[in-house]
Design a protein around this motif. Structure first.
Motif, short mmCIF file in Angstrom:
data_model
loop_
_atom_site.label_atom_id
_atom_site.label_comp_id
_atom_site.label_asym_id
_atom_site.label_seq_id
_atom_site.Cartn_x
_atom_site.Cartn_y
_atom_site.Cartn_z
N GLY A 1 0.79 -1.24 -0.11
CA GLY A 1 0.05 0.03 -0.17
C GLY A 1 0.87 1.23 0.13
N ASP A 2 0.13 2.36 -0.15
CA ASP A 2 0.67 3.75 0.06
C ASP A 2 1.76 3.71 1.37
OD1 ASP A 2 1.20 6.06 -1.52
OD2 ASP A 2 0.33 7.46 -0.01
N GLY A 3 1.37 3.11 2.47
CA GLY A 3 2.06 3.07 3.73
C GLY A 3 3.32 2.45 3.48
N GLN A 4 3.41 1.46 2.80
CA GLN A 4 4.71 0.86 2.91
C GLN A 4 5.62 1.35 1.90
OE1 GLN A 4 1.51 -0.76 2.76
NE2 GLN A 4 1.90 -1.08 5.00
N GLY A 5 4.91 2.07 0.73
CA GLY A 5 5.88 2.81 -0.25
C GLY A 5 6.76 2.12 -1.17
N LEU A 6 6.44 0.87 -1.20
CA LEU A 6 7.40 -0.21 -2.12
C LEU A 6 7.48 0.30 -3.45
CD1 LEU A 6 6.30 -3.76 -0.85
CD2 LEU A 6 7.97 -2.26 -0.03
N HIS A 7 6.36 0.90 -3.75
CA HIS A 7 6.70 1.31 -5.64
C HIS A 7 7.74 2.49 -5.58
CE1 HIS A 7 3.58 3.75 -2.90
NE2 HIS A 7 3.87 4.88 -3.91
N LYS A 8 8.04 3.37 -4.39
CA LYS A 8 9.03 4.17 -4.38
C LYS A 8 10.20 3.98 -4.16
CE LYS A 8 5.65 7.85 -2.81
NZ LYS A 8 5.52 8.97 -1.85
N ILE A 9 10.54 2.61 -3.67
CA ILE A 9 11.97 2.21 -3.44
C ILE A 9 12.43 1.24 -4.05
CG2 ILE A 9 11.20 1.01 -1.26
CD1 ILE A 9 14.52 2.95 -1.67
N ILE A 10 11.50 -0.09 -4.36
CA ILE A 10 12.03 -1.34 -4.86
C ILE A 10 12.41 -1.21 -6.26
CG2 ILE A 10 11.18 -3.66 -5.68
CD1 ILE A 10 12.04 -3.34 -2.49
N PRO A 11 11.82 -0.54 -7.18
CA PRO A 11 12.19 -0.62 -8.75
C PRO A 11 13.33 0.20 -8.99
CG PRO A 11 10.14 0.08 -8.69
CD PRO A 11 10.62 -0.03 -6.92
N GLN A 12 13.94 1.14 -8.16
CA GLN A 12 15.14 1.70 -8.69
C GLN A 12 16.35 0.97 -7.70
OE1 GLN A 12 12.52 3.33 -7.63
NE2 GLN A 12 11.77 4.62 -8.95
N LEU A 13 15.90 0.50 -6.61
CA LEU A 13 16.70 -0.14 -5.90
C LEU A 13 17.19 -1.38 -6.17
CD1 LEU A 13 18.30 -0.38 -2.99
CD2 LEU A 13 16.45 -1.22 -2.09
N ALA A 14 16.29 -2.26 -6.53
CA ALA A 14 16.40 -3.56 -7.43
C ALA A 14 17.37 -3.43 -8.62
CB ALA A 14 15.23 -4.10 -7.83
N LYS A 15 17.07 -2.34 -9.38
CA LYS A 15 17.81 -1.90 -10.63
C LYS A 15 19.34 -1.92 -10.49
CE LYS A 15 17.79 -1.56 -15.18
NZ LYS A 15 17.40 -2.51 -15.85
N ARG A 16 19.68 -1.09 -9.33
CA ARG A 16 20.88 -0.82 -8.89
C ARG A 16 21.62 -2.15 -8.56
NH1 ARG A 16 21.37 4.53 -6.73
NH2 ARG A 16 23.49 4.05 -5.95
N LEU A 17 20.85 -3.11 -8.02
CA LEU A 17 21.57 -4.29 -7.30
C LEU A 17 21.30 -5.57 -8.09
CD1 LEU A 17 20.19 -3.83 -3.56
CD2 LEU A 17 22.65 -3.57 -4.69
N GLU A 18 21.10 -5.19 -9.45
CA GLU A 18 20.94 -6.48 -10.62
C GLU A 18 22.18 -7.30 -10.47
OE1 GLU A 18 17.76 -5.19 -14.21
OE2 GLU A 18 20.00 -4.79 -14.44
N GLY A 19 21.99 -8.59 -10.29
CA GLY A 19 23.15 -9.42 -10.42
C GLY A 19 23.60 -9.74 -9.01
N GLN A 20 23.19 -9.01 -8.14
CA GLN A 20 23.45 -9.15 -6.60
C GLN A 20 22.52 -9.62 -5.58
OE1 GLN A 20 26.21 -5.84 -5.03
NE2 GLN A 20 25.69 -4.93 -6.81
N VAL A 21 21.14 -9.34 -5.94
CA VAL A 21 19.95 -9.42 -5.28
C VAL A 21 18.96 -9.85 -6.05
CG1 VAL A 21 18.35 -8.18 -3.80
CG2 VAL A 21 20.85 -7.88 -3.29
N LEU A 22 18.09 -10.97 -5.37
CA LEU A 22 16.66 -11.27 -5.65
C LEU A 22 15.95 -10.78 -4.71
CD1 LEU A 22 14.84 -12.66 -7.98
CD2 LEU A 22 15.15 -14.65 -6.68
N PHE A 23 14.79 -10.03 -5.25
CA PHE A 23 13.49 -9.33 -4.32
C PHE A 23 12.71 -10.41 -4.41
CE2 PHE A 23 16.31 -5.58 -4.35
CZ PHE A 23 16.27 -4.99 -3.20
N GLN A 24 12.15 -11.03 -3.18
CA GLN A 24 10.85 -11.87 -3.27
C GLN A 24 10.05 -10.97 -2.34
OE1 GLN A 24 12.23 -15.77 -1.91
NE2 GLN A 24 12.12 -16.33 -3.98
#
Length: 390
Positions: free
Chosen positions: A225-248
């Motif tokens: 939800g908006d309270g968790q704000g995943l849409h504001k952090i996960i996409p850019q964070l995951a892109k920066r960590l490609e090859g290092q991290v898999l987010f579930q």
């Protein structure tokens, strides 16, 4: 002794309110078998893609459970309003002709607490309020300004009636106390937090001191939800960590569509969006994870809370990586090791804290002993039973 418990969520639904109220009822059954307890709640409705079968009316020893069907074809705010009206009138119907000595209501969105205050007024019996969020703060941060201009005066009147009606007000975070003590003096305040449920307690002795997966598996379980704000952090964070991290990411919520869209726009390929699962299944994801993740949006309202997820994560001897601010940061510093906290929605700070993660995590025994849910709910149940003396 006849107790009425009002909780919008209850087992088998998946939410902090459900787990909390279920634990309280179990405590009352265990410690006060002579008390008659009515629970008014809803059929599972937290997530549209998760539902377990349960009965509308259920008898369990000295406990009777009444579940309202609050399903509606509407979604969003309108759907929530309609669902609550279903619950409101269902509750009034159930309590007709019944007498109670105590009323307990738990609420994150104020209206269930307001319903408890109305029932307390109608039945002329004391009310024990359990407050899990400051709804007015959330509305001010999340809702459009034009809407808050119209709604806040009404919500303030509702909140005033609700808090003033209660004999005891429990808050799940000490971060809430300044808000309530400033507005409502001379109230009996309590501080029974959320806690760790039994299903997680046997996890803390699984000593994990190394990375298990390549790439590292980072698990988040909860609302989108908006309270968790995943849409504001996960996409850019995951892109920066490609090859290092898999987010579930396990769950659902109102911002899932926006999260998916941003992931697609950035061509992110290291994020798995998984549907909600029951707690037994969730343990398997936690077991397989290298890092446990949580995040709250960068709103003032969330600087007062203690996310209930922190209690689950604490049982695992694994690093916790979270975007948090306010009271919870002090709470973690005082109570927990191996938690790497970055400023919400700040990708650069998140990367910096990720690079500092130490996988040598020792069991958090002191924290687990202090925040075992059963002990907390036993104390709350005792306090509730003594309500008649106030």
């Amino acid at each position: 002794m006849n107790l009425l418990i009002i909780s919008f969520f209850y087992k088998p639904d998946l939410s902090a309110g459900s787990f909390r109220t279920t634990a309280l009822v179990e405590s009352l059954k265990r410690n006060y078998p002579d008390a008659k307890v009515d629970v008014i709640t809803t059929l599972p409705n937290r997530y549209s893609d998760f539902a377990e079968e349960c009965k509308k009316f259920e008898y369990d020893g000295n406990v009777t459970i009444y579940r309202a069907d609050v399903s509606t074809r509407f979604s969003g705010i309108l759907g929530q309003i309609i669902s609550f009206f279903f619950f409101f009138f269902f509750t009034l119907k159930i309590i007709m002709g019944r007498n109670y000595t105590h009323i307990y209501a738990t609420s994150s969105r104020l209206m269930t607490a307001f319903l408890g205050a109305i029932v307390s007024f109608l039945k002329k019996v004391p009310l024990y309020l359990d407050i899990r969020d400051i709804f007015i703060d959330t509305v001010e941060d999340v809702f459009p300004k034009k809407m808050t201009f119209l709604v806040l005066p009404i919500l303030s009147i509702i909140e005033k009636f609700t808090i003033n009606r209660a004999q005891i007000v429990n808050v799940v975070s000490r971060g809430f106390l300044p808000y309530f003590e400033k507005k409502y003096k001379n109230k009996n305040y309590r501080f029974f937090t959320n806690g760790i449920d039994a299903i997680f307690l046997d996890q803390y002795n699984k000593y994990t001191c190394h990375k298990c997966n390549d790439p590292l598996v980072v698990v988040y379980a909860g609302n989108f939800g908006d309270g968790q704000g995943l849409h504001k952090i996960i996409p850019q964070l995951a892109k920066r960590l490609e090859g290092q991290v898999l987010f579930q990411l396990i769950g659902n919520g109102g911002r899932k569509g926006e999260l998916e869209q941003t992931l697609n726009n950035l061509n992110v390929n290291n994020v798995q969006l998984l549907p909600p699962v029951n707690r037994a299944e969730l343990l398997k994801y936690y077991d397989h994870a290298d890092i446990l993740f949580l995040h709250l949006n960068d709103y003032d309202a969330f600087k007062k809370v203690i996310p209930s997820k922190i209690f689950e994560y604490a049982c695992y001897n694994k690093p916790i990586w979270g975007g948090l601010s306010g009271y919870i940061v002090d709470f973690i510093d005082e109570n927990m090791e191996s938690a790497h906290v970055f400023h919400p929605c700040d990708v650069d700070d998140a990367i910096n804290k990720f690079n500092e993660i130490d996988f040598e995590v020792r069991p958090r025994e002191a924290f687990i002993h202090k925040y075992t849910r059963r002990n907390i709910m036993d104390a709350l149940a005792d306090d509730l039973i003594e309500l008649k003396h106030y």
